[in-house]
Design a protein around this motif. Structure first.
Motif, PDB file in Angstrom:
ATOM      1  N   GLY A  49     -13.482  -5.901  -9.949  1.00 33.62           N
ATOM      2  CA  GLY A  49     -14.523  -5.009 -10.439  1.00 33.62           C
ATOM      3  C   GLY A  49     -15.868  -5.232  -9.785  1.00 33.62           C
ATOM      4  O   GLY A  49     -16.882  -4.795 -10.303  1.00 33.62           O
ATOM      5  N   ALA A  52     -16.674  -0.765  -6.584  1.00 36.51           N
ATOM      6  CA  ALA A  52     -16.053   0.402  -7.190  1.00 36.51           C
ATOM      7  C   ALA A  52     -15.216   1.092  -6.125  1.00 36.51           C
ATOM      8  O   ALA A  52     -15.688   1.306  -5.014  1.00 36.51           O
ATOM      9  CB  ALA A  52     -17.127   1.343  -7.720  1.00 36.51           C
ATOM     10  N   SER A  57      -7.485   3.640  -9.108  1.00 35.28           N
ATOM     11  CA  SER A  57      -7.924   2.828 -10.247  1.00 35.28           C
ATOM     12  C   SER A  57      -7.196   1.491 -10.277  1.00 35.28           C
ATOM     13  O   SER A  57      -6.132   1.327  -9.683  1.00 35.28           O
ATOM     14  CB  SER A  57      -7.652   3.583 -11.550  1.00 35.28           C
ATOM     15  N   GLN A  59      -6.119  -1.550 -13.188  1.00 34.33           N
ATOM     16  CA  GLN A  59      -6.096  -2.012 -14.570  1.00 34.33           C
ATOM     17  C   GLN A  59      -5.646  -3.457 -14.598  1.00 34.33           C
ATOM     18  O   GLN A  59      -4.705  -3.831 -13.896  1.00 34.33           O
ATOM     19  CB  GLN A  59      -5.116  -1.186 -15.399  1.00 34.33           C
ATOM     20  N   ASP A  64      -9.138  -0.882 -17.903  1.00 34.34           N
ATOM     21  CA  ASP A  64      -9.551  -0.285 -16.634  1.00 34.34           C
ATOM     22  C   ASP A  64     -10.831  -0.953 -16.145  1.00 34.34           C
ATOM     23  O   ASP A  64     -11.799  -1.096 -16.890  1.00 34.34           O
ATOM     24  CB  ASP A  64      -9.785   1.215 -16.835  1.00 34.34           C
ATOM     25  N   LEU A  66     -13.095   0.064 -14.190  1.00 35.47           N
ATOM     26  CA  LEU A  66     -14.303   0.903 -14.078  1.00 35.47           C
ATOM     27  C   LEU A  66     -14.891   1.234 -15.433  1.00 35.47           C
ATOM     28  O   LEU A  66     -16.105   1.269 -15.602  1.00 35.47           O
ATOM     29  CB  LEU A  66     -13.972   2.200 -13.337  1.00 35.47           C
ATOM     30  N   THR A  67     -14.025   1.475 -16.420  1.00 39.80           N
ATOM     31  CA  THR A  67     -14.536   1.948 -17.705  1.00 39.80           C
ATOM     32  C   THR A  67     -14.589   0.853 -18.763  1.00 39.80           C
ATOM     33  O   THR A  67     -15.413   0.905 -19.665  1.00 39.80           O
ATOM     34  CB  THR A  67     -13.674   3.121 -18.224  1.00 39.80           C
ATOM     35  N   GLU A  68     -13.687  -0.135 -18.668  1.00 34.19           N
ATOM     36  CA  GLU A  68     -13.713  -1.239 -19.638  1.00 34.19           C
ATOM     37  C   GLU A  68     -13.955  -2.552 -18.898  1.00 34.19           C
ATOM     38  O   GLU A  68     -13.202  -3.514 -19.032  1.00 34.19           O
ATOM     39  CB  GLU A  68     -12.391  -1.296 -20.405  1.00 34.19           C
ATOM     40  N   THR A  69     -15.045  -2.543 -18.119  1.00 36.26           N
ATOM     41  CA  THR A  69     -15.287  -3.629 -17.176  1.00 36.26           C
ATOM     42  C   THR A  69     -15.332  -5.001 -17.847  1.00 36.26           C
ATOM     43  O   THR A  69     -14.667  -5.944 -17.406  1.00 36.26           O
ATOM     44  CB  THR A  69     -16.618  -3.377 -16.440  1.00 36.26           C
TER      45      THR A  69
ATOM     46  N   ASP B 239     -25.992  -1.155  -9.686  1.00 38.12           N
ATOM     47  CA  ASP B 239     -24.795  -0.343  -9.828  1.00 38.12           C
ATOM     48  C   ASP B 239     -24.486   0.410  -8.533  1.00 38.12           C
ATOM     49  O   ASP B 239     -23.324   0.555  -8.157  1.00 38.12           O
ATOM     50  CB  ASP B 239     -24.964   0.640 -10.992  1.00 38.12           C
TER      51      ASP B 239
END
Lengths: 248, 244
Positions: A49, A52, A57, A59, A64, A66-69, B239
């Motif tokens: 992570g 990006a 993607s 997991q 994930d 990107l979304t649940e870093t 970011d």
């Protein structure tokens, strides 16, 4: 488990990683193999992570990147390439800091710290500044950081780089000794390392997976049963094509 | 908030792990003394206040705050340790805030060590200590604004020197935003609203108001907003780095 789906990373026209997919199950020790510049470190960084992906993607343990870093990062330990550390700290202060970040508390904290410093033989240098340590010790401090919270997933980017043969042996023993329900991914270009510790080898060249099998099965592809022959055969053709693509 | 504290503590220790911190504090305290007693004519004025002392703070901070903030991210990017930091289970805003607070605490410590000046003026006369306290608050707030700008710029740089120079220039612009030097560049062509907005962004105007002892909520809010805006920008810059 780790699941990467058509993972790509492009820098302008250069495709550092170009549509990689794999799934790694608990108990596997995977060697990410490839010539320099093949995209090993970029792949590791996307799995951790830090980078990006351009598309696709990753997991880890169902989270994930990107979304649940944050949730994903709690499940793994990561040794970045070159084992960067804060030079002005002592290993003791550094490991203490990591224990804080990993939210280790009370008895378990003390137990993990003494276990890990013992395992990596860091006791003698605990109060020396990290910048004064030899490369081997620094690498071991970086490893201590990665395994401190006993994570179910370990991502190690060139864990034995710069170590002497004895230290290499010890680190390999350490990786082999990890309990059987863990996932370990090591990136390396040292073939003997893959044969010594890995249950599976993923070979990448020019950003693509060119082989994915057990080291023994891969070695058997050459008549002489040698992994280096197979490695050279499958990576040189592709990496030349990749170099052409980058130039054009 | 626990992670913010952990990061801040590590960062603050990093300052004091090298002689840099001590050299910085000595220079800060010595310079503020030199400015006050020689350039500020502290004794000749024969007034029991610290106006000459605080009058130089905008300029002192202008040079020294960027020296504190320049290493915050640029050093980590140079050594690669930013990869370690940003792959730990810490949210970017926690790292940004922790680092900023460490730098701010450090400047606050340096500022607190100028207390002999305060003792001197109290020994010699009967100053309004409320005004002095307000001016110290203003000085800390202004230093915080400089540091937030510097932290954001440091995150965009790999070289600490580039971060330092850029920060000084940007901070100089903010410092003098209400003055002709900056305003003349806009007043010819830009709409009045924009010129007025830029004029109201001057650090000096807001700091002078506070250092006169007028703790107006608007001036305090102004500095806090500048800090918040640049820390937010700092997180965005980090970011963006993930994309490359």
């Amino acid at each position: 488990m780790i699941r990467a789906e058509s993972l790509s990373k492009h820098y302008g026209a250069i495709k550092a990683v170009d549509g990689i997919s794999f799934a790694i199950e608990p108990g596997e020790i995977v060697g990410l193999l490839g010539p320099n510049g093949a995209g090993k470190t970029t792949t590791m960084r996307m799995c951790a992570g830090y980078l990006a992906p351009t598309s696709g993607s990753v997991q880890v343990h169902g989270f994930d990147l990107l979304t649940e870093t944050i949730a994903a990062r709690k499940t793994f330990g990561y040794l970045p390439e070159g084992a960067p550390l804060w030079g002005e700290m002592t290993p003791r202060a550094f490991i203490d800091f990591i224990a804080d970040v990993r939210e280790l508390k009370g008895e378990r904290r003390a137990q993990r710290i003494s276990e890990v410093t013992g395992l990596l033989q860091l006791e003698s240098v605990l109060d020396q500044r990290i910048e004064t340590l030899s490369k081997g010790f620094r690498r071991r401090v970086g490893l201590a950081q990665a395994i401190l919270h006993d994570p179910p997933v370990l991502l190690l980017d060139e864990p034995t780089d710069g170590l002497d043969p004895n230290q290499k042996h010890e680190v390999r023993e350490l990786i082999r000794g990890m309990s059987s329900d863990k996932i370990v991914v090591i990136s390396t270009h040292i073939l003997e390392e893959v044969e010594a510790v890995c249950s599976r080898a993923i070979i990448i060249a020019a950003g693509r997976i060119v082989a994915d099998d057990s080291p023994a099965a891969l070695a058997a592809q050459s008549g002489t049963n040698r992994l280096d022959r197979v490695f050279r055969r499958i990576t040189t053709g592709r990496s030349r094509a990749g170099a052409d693509r980058e130039r054009s | 908030m626990n992670h913010v504290r952990t990061i801040a503590r590590r960062e603050l220790r990093a300052y004091f792990a090298t002689p840099v911190a001590y050299v910085f504090i000595v220079i800060f305290v010595a310079l503020s003394g030199v400015f006050t007693f020689y350039l500020g004519n502290f004794f000749e004025r024969e007034q029991a206040d610290l106006t000459p002392f605080f009058g130089f703070h905008p300029w002192l901070h202008l040079v020294l705050a960027p020296a504190v903030s320049m290493r915050l991210w640029a050093e980590e990017r140079q050594s690669g340790s930013v990869e370690l930091l940003m792959t730990l289970p810490i949210a970017p805003w926690q790292a940004v805030l922790g680092k900023f607070l460490a730098a701010w605490c450090f400047i606050a410590v340096a500022l607190a060590l100028t207390f002999p000046t305060w003792i001197t003026v109290n020994y010699l006369g009967d100053p309004d200590n409320g005004v002095i306290l307000a001016a110290y608050c203003g000085s800390v707030l202004m230093a915080g604004a400089y540091l937030a700008i510097g932290a954001c710029i440091s995150a965009a740089c790999r070289s600490q020197v580039v971060a330092f120079v850029t920060t000084v220039v940007v901070c100089f612009g903010f410092l003098l935003a209400g003055f002709p030097l900056v305003l003349d560049a806009f007043s010819g062509w830009a709409p009045d609203l924009l010129v007025d907005t830029i004029a109201s962004l001057g650090f000096l105007t807001h700091f002078n108001a506070i250092s006169k002892g007028v703790l107006d909520a608007r001036d305090i809010l102004y500095f806090l907003l500048v800090i918040a805006a640049f820390l937010y920008a700092n997180a965005i810059v980090l970011d963006l780095g993930r994309g490359n």
